[in-house]
Design a protein around this motif. Sequence first.
Motif, PDB file in Angstrom:
ATOM      1  N   LEU A 104       0.821  -1.208   0.000  1.00 21.76           N
ATOM      2  CA  LEU A 104       0.000   0.000   0.000  1.00 21.76           C
ATOM      3  C   LEU A 104       0.858   1.262   0.000  1.00 21.76           C
ATOM      4  CD1 LEU A 104      -2.662  -1.154   2.606  1.00 21.76           C
ATOM      5  CD2 LEU A 104      -2.795  -1.260   0.109  1.00 21.76           C
ATOM      6  N   SER A 105       1.965   1.244   0.741  1.00 22.77           N
ATOM      7  CA  SER A 105       2.862   2.398   0.790  1.00 22.77           C
ATOM      8  C   SER A 105       4.247   1.942   1.226  1.00 22.77           C
ATOM      9  CB  SER A 105       2.330   3.460   1.760  1.00 22.77           C
ATOM     10  OG  SER A 105       2.298   2.964   3.083  1.00 22.77           O
ATOM     11  N   GLY A 106       5.247   2.745   0.885  1.00 24.04           N
ATOM     12  CA  GLY A 106       6.615   2.438   1.255  1.00 24.04           C
ATOM     13  C   GLY A 106       7.317   1.581   0.216  1.00 24.04           C
ATOM     14  N   LYS A 107       8.583   1.262   0.518  1.00 23.67           N
ATOM     15  CA  LYS A 107       9.395   0.455  -0.392  1.00 23.67           C
ATOM     16  C   LYS A 107      10.121  -0.636   0.379  1.00 23.67           C
ATOM     17  CE  LYS A 107      10.232   4.001  -3.817  1.00 23.67           C
ATOM     18  NZ  LYS A 107      11.237   4.770  -4.550  1.00 23.67           N
ATOM     19  N   GLY A 108      10.445  -1.696  -0.336  1.00 23.07           N
ATOM     20  CA  GLY A 108      11.178  -2.791   0.274  1.00 23.07           C
ATOM     21  C   GLY A 108      11.800  -3.673  -0.785  1.00 23.07           C
ATOM     22  N   ILE A 109      12.431  -4.744  -0.328  1.00 23.04           N
ATOM     23  CA  ILE A 109      13.012  -5.753  -1.208  1.00 23.04           C
ATOM     24  C   ILE A 109      12.288  -7.065  -0.938  1.00 23.04           C
ATOM     25  CG2 ILE A 109      15.071  -7.069  -1.841  1.00 23.04           C
ATOM     26  CD1 ILE A 109      15.258  -4.144  -2.632  1.00 23.04           C
ATOM     27  N   TYR A 110      11.668  -7.611  -1.977  1.00 22.51           N
ATOM     28  CA  TYR A 110      10.913  -8.859  -1.889  1.00 22.51           C
ATOM     29  C   TYR A 110      11.803  -9.997  -2.385  1.00 22.51           C
ATOM     30  CZ  TYR A 110       7.267 -12.315  -2.736  1.00 22.51           C
ATOM     31  OH  TYR A 110       6.510 -13.451  -2.734  1.00 22.51           O
ATOM     32  N   THR A 111      11.882 -11.078  -1.609  1.00 16.55           N
ATOM     33  CA  THR A 111      12.596 -12.279  -2.036  1.00 16.55           C
ATOM     34  C   THR A 111      11.568 -13.307  -2.471  1.00 16.55           C
ATOM     35  OG1 THR A 111      14.382 -11.846  -0.464  1.00 16.55           O
ATOM     36  CG2 THR A 111      14.231 -14.074  -1.365  1.00 16.55           C
ATOM     37  N   ASP A 112      11.676 -13.753  -3.722  1.00 18.15           N
ATOM     38  CA  ASP A 112      10.724 -14.696  -4.305  1.00 18.15           C
ATOM     39  C   ASP A 112      11.205 -16.131  -4.107  1.00 18.15           C
ATOM     40  OD1 ASP A 112       8.445 -15.507  -5.708  1.00 18.15           O
ATOM     41  OD2 ASP A 112       8.770 -14.063  -7.310  1.00 18.15           O
ATOM     42  N   ASP A 113      10.356 -17.072  -4.475  1.00 15.19           N
ATOM     43  CA  ASP A 113      10.640 -18.495  -4.297  1.00 15.19           C
ATOM     44  C   ASP A 113      11.940 -18.932  -4.977  1.00 15.19           C
ATOM     45  OD1 ASP A 113       9.752 -21.203  -3.426  1.00 15.19           O
ATOM     46  OD2 ASP A 113       9.679 -21.557  -5.590  1.00 15.19           O
ATOM     47  N   ASP A 114      12.259 -18.328  -6.110  1.00 11.70           N
ATOM     48  CA  ASP A 114      13.469 -18.708  -6.841  1.00 11.70           C
ATOM     49  C   ASP A 114      14.728 -18.025  -6.309  1.00 11.70           C
ATOM     50  OD1 ASP A 114      13.182 -16.089  -7.721  1.00 11.70           O
ATOM     51  OD2 ASP A 114      12.904 -16.623  -9.831  1.00 11.70           O
ATOM     52  N   GLY A 115      14.580 -17.241  -5.227  1.00 13.58           N
ATOM     53  CA  GLY A 115      15.720 -16.558  -4.624  1.00 13.58           C
ATOM     54  C   GLY A 115      15.971 -15.169  -5.187  1.00 13.58           C
ATOM     55  N   SER A 116      15.243 -14.800  -6.233  1.00 18.50           N
ATOM     56  CA  SER A 116      15.430 -13.464  -6.803  1.00 18.50           C
ATOM     57  C   SER A 116      14.931 -12.408  -5.819  1.00 18.50           C
ATOM     58  CB  SER A 116      14.702 -13.333  -8.149  1.00 18.50           C
ATOM     59  OG  SER A 116      13.302 -13.451  -7.975  1.00 18.50           O
ATOM     60  N   ARG A 117      15.606 -11.257  -5.852  1.00 19.43           N
ATOM     61  CA  ARG A 117      15.272 -10.147  -4.956  1.00 19.43           C
ATOM     62  C   ARG A 117      14.954  -8.936  -5.826  1.00 19.43           C
ATOM     63  NH1 ARG A 117      17.159  -9.957   0.200  1.00 19.43           N
ATOM     64  NH2 ARG A 117      18.179  -7.957  -0.126  1.00 19.43           N
ATOM     65  N   ARG A 118      13.752  -8.346  -5.571  1.00 21.07           N
ATOM     66  CA  ARG A 118      13.330  -7.204  -6.383  1.00 21.07           C
ATOM     67  C   ARG A 118      12.724  -6.138  -5.497  1.00 21.07           C
ATOM     68  NH1 ARG A 118       9.735  -9.537 -11.055  1.00 21.07           N
ATOM     69  NH2 ARG A 118       9.691  -7.348 -11.572  1.00 21.07           N
ATOM     70  N   GLU A 119      12.938  -4.891  -5.907  1.00 20.38           N
ATOM     71  CA  GLU A 119      12.328  -3.790  -5.172  1.00 20.38           C
ATOM     72  C   GLU A 119      10.815  -3.810  -5.378  1.00 20.38           C
ATOM     73  OE1 GLU A 119      12.271   0.921  -5.621  1.00 20.38           O
ATOM     74  OE2 GLU A 119      14.238   0.142  -5.004  1.00 20.38           O
ATOM     75  N   VAL A 120      10.079  -3.523  -4.307  1.00 19.47           N
ATOM     76  CA  VAL A 120       8.619  -3.421  -4.380  1.00 19.47           C
ATOM     77  C   VAL A 120       8.191  -2.078  -3.811  1.00 19.47           C
ATOM     78  CG1 VAL A 120       8.142  -5.895  -4.310  1.00 19.47           C
ATOM     79  CG2 VAL A 120       8.328  -4.638  -2.165  1.00 19.47           C
ATOM     80  N   GLY A 121       7.035  -1.607  -4.282  1.00 23.20           N
ATOM     81  CA  GLY A 121       6.483  -0.345  -3.825  1.00 23.20           C
ATOM     82  C   GLY A 121       4.977  -0.348  -3.976  1.00 23.20           C
ATOM     83  N   PRO A 122       4.345   0.796  -3.745  1.00 22.54           N
ATOM     84  CA  PRO A 122       2.878   0.889  -3.763  1.00 22.54           C
ATOM     85  C   PRO A 122       2.255   0.311  -5.034  1.00 22.54           C
ATOM     86  CG  PRO A 122       3.838   2.916  -2.952  1.00 22.54           C
ATOM     87  CD  PRO A 122       4.978   2.083  -3.457  1.00 22.54           C
ATOM     88  N   GLY A 123       1.270  -0.543  -4.834  1.00 23.68           N
ATOM     89  CA  GLY A 123       0.548  -1.175  -5.932  1.00 23.68           C
ATOM     90  C   GLY A 123       1.095  -2.523  -6.349  1.00 23.68           C
ATOM     91  N   ASP A 124       2.311  -2.855  -5.918  1.00 16.61           N
ATOM     92  CA  ASP A 124       2.874  -4.157  -6.269  1.00 16.61           C
ATOM     93  C   ASP A 124       2.177  -5.268  -5.488  1.00 16.61           C
ATOM     94  OD1 ASP A 124       4.651  -2.960  -8.025  1.00 16.61           O
ATOM     95  OD2 ASP A 124       6.309  -2.949  -6.591  1.00 16.61           O
ATOM     96  N   VAL A 125       1.994  -6.409  -6.157  1.00 13.01           N
ATOM     97  CA  VAL A 125       1.290  -7.552  -5.580  1.00 13.01           C
ATOM     98  C   VAL A 125       2.163  -8.793  -5.750  1.00 13.01           C
ATOM     99  CG1 VAL A 125      -0.775  -9.018  -5.731  1.00 13.01           C
ATOM    100  CG2 VAL A 125      -0.954  -6.548  -6.166  1.00 13.01           C
ATOM    101  N   SER A 126       2.305  -9.561  -4.670  1.00 14.05           N
ATOM    102  CA  SER A 126       3.021 -10.836  -4.771  1.00 14.05           C
ATOM    103  C   SER A 126       2.059 -11.971  -4.442  1.00 14.05           C
ATOM    104  CB  SER A 126       4.214 -10.877  -3.813  1.00 14.05           C
ATOM    105  OG  SER A 126       3.766 -10.950  -2.482  1.00 14.05           O
TER     106      SER A 126
END
Length: 117
Positions: free
Chosen positions: A69-91
């Motif tokens: 909903l707000s803010g930023k972070g780093i999401y780690t996915d099942d395959d080990g990849s790390r990506r920046e996430v921010g408002p509106g992103d859905v995992s």
Amino acid sequence: MLFKTAEQKSTIRREIQGGVGEAQCLSAIARGEGPAESRFKMVSRMTFEAGSSIGLHTHETDEEIYIVLSGKGIYTDDDGSRREVGPGDVSLTMRGQRHGLEVSREGPLTLMAVIAE
């Protein structure tokens, strides 16, 4: 079924899934307290302070969606990849998959977390 904000359960969760820091949670359905006939096991708005994290963990018997909903972070996915996430992103983490999240140093980060069987 409607869950008005004023009727939702407010809690603080610490070191979620082995992560660091804490989250202020406002839960329409608190973990483990959902209606018996529902496949939804948790629906919570969670706010994390800067530098907090949700530890990398596996969903053995359920699935989870994060909606940032707000803010930023780093999401780690099942395959080990790390990506920046921010408002509106859905995992989406399916049964048997793993994921984790680190909140940026600029924090906070707020997301909706939904767990279903």
